[in-house]
Motif scaffolding. Structure first.
Motif, PDB file in Angstrom:
ATOM      1  N   SER A 143      16.462 -76.961  98.200  1.00  0.00           N
ATOM      2  CA  SER A 143      17.885 -76.759  98.504  1.00  0.00           C
ATOM      3  C   SER A 143      18.650 -78.082  98.493  1.00  0.00           C
ATOM      4  CB  SER A 143      18.048 -76.065  99.852  1.00  0.00           C
ATOM      5  OG  SER A 143      17.437 -76.811 100.882  1.00  0.00           O
ATOM      6  N   GLU A 144      18.028 -79.169  98.967  1.00  0.00           N
ATOM      7  CA  GLU A 144      18.684 -80.482  98.953  1.00  0.00           C
ATOM      8  C   GLU A 144      18.912 -80.955  97.519  1.00  0.00           C
ATOM      9  OE1 GLU A 144      16.587 -83.393 101.442  1.00  0.00           O
ATOM     10  OE2 GLU A 144      15.676 -81.678 102.463  1.00  0.00           O
ATOM     11  N   LEU A 145      17.923 -80.730  96.667  1.00  0.00           N
ATOM     12  CA  LEU A 145      18.043 -81.158  95.274  1.00  0.00           C
ATOM     13  C   LEU A 145      19.090 -80.340  94.531  1.00  0.00           C
ATOM     14  CD1 LEU A 145      14.259 -81.680  94.465  1.00  0.00           C
ATOM     15  CD2 LEU A 145      15.938 -83.366  95.228  1.00  0.00           C
TER      16      LEU A 145
ATOM     17  N   GLU B 186      21.771 -78.953  95.929  1.00  0.00           N
ATOM     18  CA  GLU B 186      23.084 -79.428  96.403  1.00  0.00           C
ATOM     19  C   GLU B 186      23.445 -80.765  95.785  1.00  0.00           C
ATOM     20  OE1 GLU B 186      25.409 -77.718  97.980  1.00  0.00           O
ATOM     21  OE2 GLU B 186      23.975 -76.077  97.797  1.00  0.00           O
ATOM     22  N   GLU B 187      22.473 -81.657  95.683  1.00  0.00           N
ATOM     23  CA  GLU B 187      22.728 -82.958  95.063  1.00  0.00           C
ATOM     24  C   GLU B 187      23.071 -82.797  93.588  1.00  0.00           C
ATOM     25  OE1 GLU B 187      23.152 -87.121  94.695  1.00  0.00           O
ATOM     26  OE2 GLU B 187      23.249 -85.743  96.385  1.00  0.00           O
ATOM     27  N   SER B 188      22.396 -81.900  92.921  1.00  0.00           N
ATOM     28  CA  SER B 188      22.678 -81.637  91.513  1.00  0.00           C
ATOM     29  C   SER B 188      24.092 -81.075  91.333  1.00  0.00           C
ATOM     30  CB  SER B 188      21.631 -80.680  90.955  1.00  0.00           C
ATOM     31  OG  SER B 188      21.669 -80.642  89.575  1.00  0.00           O
ATOM     32  N   LYS B 189      24.498 -80.191  92.229  1.00  0.00           N
ATOM     33  CA  LYS B 189      25.862 -79.646  92.181  1.00  0.00           C
ATOM     34  C   LYS B 189      26.887 -80.756  92.411  1.00  0.00           C
ATOM     35  CE  LYS B 189      24.796 -74.950  93.735  1.00  0.00           C
ATOM     36  NZ  LYS B 189      24.945 -73.977  94.837  1.00  0.00           N
ATOM     37  N   ARG B 190      26.586 -81.665  93.345  1.00  0.00           N
ATOM     38  CA  ARG B 190      27.494 -82.777  93.640  1.00  0.00           C
ATOM     39  C   ARG B 190      27.648 -83.674  92.416  1.00  0.00           C
ATOM     40  NH1 ARG B 190      27.687 -87.855  94.786  1.00  0.00           N
ATOM     41  NH2 ARG B 190      25.457 -88.192  94.614  1.00  0.00           N
ATOM     42  N   VAL B 191      26.535 -83.989  91.769  1.00  0.00           N
ATOM     43  CA  VAL B 191      26.567 -84.834  90.578  1.00  0.00           C
ATOM     44  C   VAL B 191      27.351 -84.147  89.459  1.00  0.00           C
ATOM     45  CG1 VAL B 191      25.103 -85.793  88.737  1.00  0.00           C
ATOM     46  CG2 VAL B 191      24.464 -86.102  91.129  1.00  0.00           C
ATOM     47  N   ARG B 192      27.141 -82.846  89.300  1.00  0.00           N
ATOM     48  CA  ARG B 192      27.863 -82.083  88.269  1.00  0.00           C
ATOM     49  C   ARG B 192      29.374 -82.130  88.532  1.00  0.00           C
ATOM     50  NH1 ARG B 192      26.178 -76.013  87.071  1.00  0.00           N
ATOM     51  NH2 ARG B 192      24.428 -77.031  86.063  1.00  0.00           N
TER      52      ARG B 192
ATOM     53  N   MET C 235      11.152 -83.150 101.378  1.00  0.00           N
ATOM     54  CA  MET C 235      12.265 -82.868 100.466  1.00  0.00           C
ATOM     55  C   MET C 235      12.261 -81.387 100.121  1.00  0.00           C
ATOM     56  SD  MET C 235      12.290 -86.051  97.809  1.00  0.00           S
ATOM     57  CE  MET C 235      10.518 -86.289  97.686  1.00  0.00           C
TER      58      MET C 235
END
Length: 155
Positions: A130-132, A134-140, A127
């Motif tokens: 950078s993946e986390l 991007e996922e955080s940005k998606r959730v936001r 993991m």
């Protein structure tokens, strides 16, 4: 294996830092406010992460923190090892490279501990920060859409 508050907060702080330091450094006060973590605790975490070159800092009026390397070059395992000291779920001298256990040749349980430890390390290393981020940005973005559409329907 149970991760400490230090690991959980440190990872949250690095994700926040990665999301907010693309163009400028980020103050500990701003991370603390967004993540609801005390500034003094963040100072301790950042000192450890800086020593490991996972973050860098600058002083002065526009000073603050940013990632020390590209987020794609930082694994969750890197972060957790710095903050936890290691990721092994079971300490077994039979799995040590120096052969620190006299009965290791006859002990089958050491294979269980080795496989568990290897699995945890492999998962954490696979993991990337950078993946986390991007996922955080998606959730936001999803939360913002829900807030906007919820406000339109009610207003």
């Amino acid at each position: 294996m149970k991760l400490s508050t230090r690991a959980r907060y440190g990872l949250r702080a690095l994700i926040d830092l990665g999301m907010n330091s693309e163009t400028e450094t980020v103050s500990l006060q701003s991370i603390a406010a967004r993540q609801d973590i005390s500034v003094s605790y963040l100072e301790q975490l950042m000192a450890l992460l800086k020593k490991a070159d996972l973050v860098s800092s600058s002083r002065g009026a526009s000073g603050g923190y940013r990632l020390g390397r590209d987020a794609q070059d930082i694994s969750v395992g890197d972060v957790l090892r710095v903050l936890e000291g290691g990721l092994d779920a079971a300490a077994c001298p039979g799995t040590d490279k120096d052969g620190g256990c006299e009965g290791a040749d006859l002990c089958v349980a050491r294979y269980v501990w080795k496989r568990i430890n290897d699995s945890i390390n492999d998962a954490a290393d696979s993991m990337k920060l950078s993946e986390l981020i991007e996922e955080s940005k998606r959730v936001r973005r999803l939360q913002e859409k829900q807030t906007i559409s919820g406000g339109t329907q009610n207003g």
